[in-house]
Design an enzyme around this catalytic site. Sequence first.
Site, PDB file in Angstrom:
ATOM      1  N   ALA A 102       2.814  -0.326   5.084  1.00 29.68           N
ATOM      2  CA  ALA A 102       2.643  -0.587   6.413  1.00 29.68           C
ATOM      3  C   ALA A 102       1.982  -1.843   6.786  1.00 29.68           C
ATOM      4  CB  ALA A 102       1.363  -0.039   6.772  1.00 29.68           C
ATOM      5  N   TYR A 154      11.128   9.088   1.047  1.00 31.79           N
ATOM      6  CA  TYR A 154      10.746   7.472   0.029  1.00 31.79           C
ATOM      7  C   TYR A 154      11.974   8.519  -1.333  1.00 31.79           C
ATOM      8  CZ  TYR A 154       7.978   5.908   3.344  1.00 31.79           C
ATOM      9  OH  TYR A 154       7.427   5.038   4.946  1.00 31.79           O
ATOM     10  N   ARG A 173      12.468   4.744  13.063  1.00 29.92           N
ATOM     11  CA  ARG A 173      11.325   5.561  12.729  1.00 29.92           C
ATOM     12  C   ARG A 173      10.555   5.008  13.832  1.00 29.92           C
ATOM     13  NH1 ARG A 173       9.424   5.223   6.690  1.00 29.92           N
ATOM     14  NH2 ARG A 173       7.913   6.925   7.572  1.00 29.92           N
ATOM     15  N   ASN A 197       8.284  -5.298  -0.434  1.00 31.53           N
ATOM     16  CA  ASN A 197       8.020  -4.379   0.447  1.00 31.53           C
ATOM     17  C   ASN A 197       6.580  -4.554   0.754  1.00 31.53           C
ATOM     18  OD1 ASN A 197       7.620  -1.943   1.504  1.00 31.53           O
ATOM     19  ND2 ASN A 197       9.398  -0.981   0.115  1.00 31.53           N
ATOM     20  N   ARG A 235       5.204  10.674  -2.507  1.00 29.23           N
ATOM     21  CA  ARG A 235       5.054  10.107  -1.896  1.00 29.23           C
ATOM     22  C   ARG A 235       6.091  11.440  -0.311  1.00 29.23           C
ATOM     23  NH1 ARG A 235       4.704   5.106   1.074  1.00 29.23           N
ATOM     24  NH2 ARG A 235       4.302   5.433   3.016  1.00 29.23           N
ATOM     25  N   PRO A 240       0.808  -1.252  -0.252  1.00 32.43           N
ATOM     26  CA  PRO A 240       0.046  -0.219   0.003  1.00 32.43           C
ATOM     27  C   PRO A 240       1.026   1.473   0.009  1.00 32.43           C
ATOM     28  CG  PRO A 240      -0.223  -1.333   1.836  1.00 32.43           C
ATOM     29  CD  PRO A 240       0.485  -2.328   1.127  1.00 32.43           C
ATOM     30  N   ASN A 241      -0.042   1.719  -1.072  1.00 34.66           N
ATOM     31  CA  ASN A 241       0.539   3.990  -0.268  1.00 34.66           C
ATOM     32  C   ASN A 241       1.983   3.488  -1.985  1.00 34.66           C
ATOM     33  OD1 ASN A 241      -1.300   4.865   0.687  1.00 34.66           O
ATOM     34  ND2 ASN A 241       0.264   3.704   2.325  1.00 34.66           N
ATOM     35  N   GLU A 277      12.592  -9.259   2.309  1.00 32.01           N
ATOM     36  CA  GLU A 277      12.162  -7.633   2.545  1.00 32.01           C
ATOM     37  C   GLU A 277      12.896  -7.049   2.480  1.00 32.01           C
ATOM     38  OE1 GLU A 277      10.446  -8.506   6.832  1.00 32.01           O
ATOM     39  OE2 GLU A 277       9.739  -6.062   6.835  1.00 32.01           O
ATOM     40  N   HIS A 335      12.321  -2.660   2.257  1.00 29.63           N
ATOM     41  CA  HIS A 335      12.274  -1.110   2.598  1.00 29.63           C
ATOM     42  C   HIS A 335      12.848  -0.078   2.251  1.00 29.63           C
ATOM     43  CE1 HIS A 335       8.674  -3.240   5.041  1.00 29.63           C
ATOM     44  NE2 HIS A 335       9.934  -4.460   5.855  1.00 29.63           N
TER      45      HIS A 335
HETATM   46  C1  DQA Z   1       8.224   1.041   4.254  1.00 33.70           C
HETATM   47  C2  DQA Z   1       8.301   1.054   5.860  1.00 33.70           C
HETATM   48  C3  DQA Z   1       6.341   1.318   6.088  1.00 33.70           C
HETATM   49  O1  DQA Z   1       6.861   1.000   7.919  1.00 33.70           O
HETATM   50  C4  DQA Z   1       5.852   1.912   5.801  1.00 33.70           C
HETATM   51  O2  DQA Z   1       4.770   2.019   6.151  1.00 33.70           O
HETATM   52  C5  DQA Z   1       5.919   2.007   4.126  1.00 33.70           C
HETATM   53  C6  DQA Z   1       7.055   2.402   3.262  1.00 33.70           C
HETATM   54  C7  DQA Z   1       9.188   1.276   3.153  1.00 33.70           C
HETATM   55  O3  DQA Z   1       9.905   0.930   1.617  1.00 33.70           O
HETATM   56  O4  DQA Z   1      10.567   1.910   4.062  1.00 33.70           O
HETATM   57  O5  DQA Z   1       4.226   2.453   3.645  1.00 33.70           O
HETATM   58  O6  DQA Z   1       8.019  -0.149   4.391  1.00 33.70           O
END
Ligand code: DQA
Length: 154
Positions: free
Chosen positions: A88, A36, A118, A85, A31, A23-24, A109, A111
């Site tokens: 959240a 990011y 964070r 990735n 964003r 998501p996102n 995994e 990020h």
């Molecule tokens: C994320 C880190 C997550 O905590 C966050 O909710 C994201 C992006 C990252 O790529 O740093 O959406 O996965």
Amino acid sequence: MSLLLASAFLYLSNMKIIIINGPNLNLLGKREIDIYGNQEFTAYFAELQQQFPQFELEYFQSNGEGQIIDKLHEIGFSYDGIVLNGGAYTHTSIAIADALAAITTPAIEVHISNVHAREAYRHHSYFTAHCQGFISGMGLLGYALALQYFAAQK
Ligand code: DQA
């Protein structure tokens, strides 16, 4: 004709790797640029395809937990690798963790940000225990590093 067969064989023997963004992450480039970065993922994906021509690389993004689970079920017994990735959902989804435990395709995994630097609610991942490895805080480069890991497996 034999050249055609040889290239067909090469194509068929390529490792199939999928990058799954949760998501996102469709908003990368717009964003929270300070966290990011300003690059859209589709542009970066094209760079990855060039960097890793030995892979049959696929990209899937969804904002839905169920869609991510369906994709893991679809590819998780036949593909050679997953770069995930989960956004959240990483910190909330036992259902995606169960899907990762159920499938046989290895996952890394990733990020973009350093989740451990964070908010506390980002420090726990339901996914890490079901993944081969964990990369966090390396920006978009983290995806390339995960692909390098798969490249080294061959
Ligand atoms: C994320 C880190 C997550 O905590 C966050 O909710 C994201 C992006 C990252 O790529 O740093 O959406 O996965």
